[in-house]
Design an enzyme around this catalytic site. Sequence first.
Site, short mmCIF file in Angstrom:
data_model
loop_
_atom_site.label_atom_id
_atom_site.label_comp_id
_atom_site.label_asym_id
_atom_site.label_seq_id
_atom_site.Cartn_x
_atom_site.Cartn_y
_atom_site.Cartn_z
N GLU A 83 0.83 -1.22 0.00
CA GLU A 83 0.00 0.00 0.00
C GLU A 83 0.87 1.26 0.00
OE1 GLU A 83 -3.29 0.78 -0.05
OE2 GLU A 83 -3.89 -1.29 -0.38
N THR A 122 2.67 5.70 -7.19
CA THR A 122 3.58 4.90 -8.01
C THR A 122 2.81 3.79 -8.72
OG1 THR A 122 5.21 5.30 -6.28
CG2 THR A 122 5.81 3.68 -7.92
#
Length: 398
Positions: free
Chosen positions: A76, A82
């Site tokens: 996470e 990203t």
Amino acid sequence: MGKAKQKHRVRDSATGRYASKQKSLPKTSASGFNGTLNLEKSAPALRQALLSWYGEQGRDLPWRRSRDPYAIWISEIMLQQTQVKTVRPYYQRWLAMFPTVTELAQAEQQTVLKAWEGLGYYARARNLHKAAQLIVEQHNGVFPREFEDAIALPGIGRTTAGGILSAAYDLPVAILDGNVKRVLARLVALPQPPAKAINRLWQLSEQILDPQQPRDFNQAIMDLGATLCTRHQPSCLLCPWQPHCAAYHQNLQSELPMTESRAPLPHKQIGVAVIYDNDGRILIDRRKQEGLLGGLWEFPGGKIEPNEAVEDCVKREIKEELDIEIQVNDRLITVNHAYSHFKVTLNVFNCTHLSGEPKPIECDEIKWVTLDEIESYPFPKANGQIIDAIKEQAMQNS
Ligand code: SF4
């Protein structure tokens, strides 16, 4: 208000209200959006449609095969800002290097930063490290199940806590990352930019979440945003929510979510010195812990003042930051890099150390290193290009 007039305005399908500022939005489609989305009524159908689509089309991601809260937490954090394809190799390497919370907590910060090198937003790595130590001290090395405990850890905000608690413990905690904001904004044809309607979007995410299958539901809505309800050209014809989607029915899927006009990013010009001593070693410094790229190593330098020649800037910055005299030689490379809030151009010069013992005035530590040793220090991405240029130069010279 007459019907014809209403037809040209965007209707918020959850409240039934019409937006007051719609000049930038197009007319509704001829297919006609003939009602408001009553979420309470539609939620069961939305959940069922999404979950059955997810059962068939959901992505096979390595962290989805795990129920280990630690592995899920790492994924996470890596996935913040990203892309999945970038995260995959980092995730595998990270778990091989730090297989448990305890091993992460006991690692040196430099080792942690090195493992993160290239992923960007380095505060994430520093916070993971600090949070691991707190989990060991306060929660017996197990990621906490309570929302309040999770959100109290460094680097964990509301949506990350929701992502971890739902994925690891199947708890009904809502999420609201960028993908989910976009999907929900389209589902209800949100008549304002998401940033201006955060509370409303959280409410929607909580209302729509399947309390029986929160883990799968949250993963599914993220997949919907990542694969079909994409920023550009959403694939509405394949979408399980199409029959309920206000944006689709109003032909606004390409216009929504509304965006706020942003000021252009400031652009900083930086002078950077690659300083060699008589033995061919290079001077690097470790940035202060606080602030951008804290704890990472870099080549020293600083901002070019108005009307200052870049060579003068390099000389001045090195005197101010390290209290040494240098000779500025030829330009090694120019590197352009964009951060979230500004852009930089690094004007990098080969330099020779003339006199003085370097002192860490504006940084935490300084070192003279050989080109081979440089690889073992964590550097920001833009500095990676400088290292490549130094290596190339060394090869040409040899
Ligand atoms: S129908 Fe289109 S706009 Fe609506 S949720 Fe699906 S992909 Fe997104």
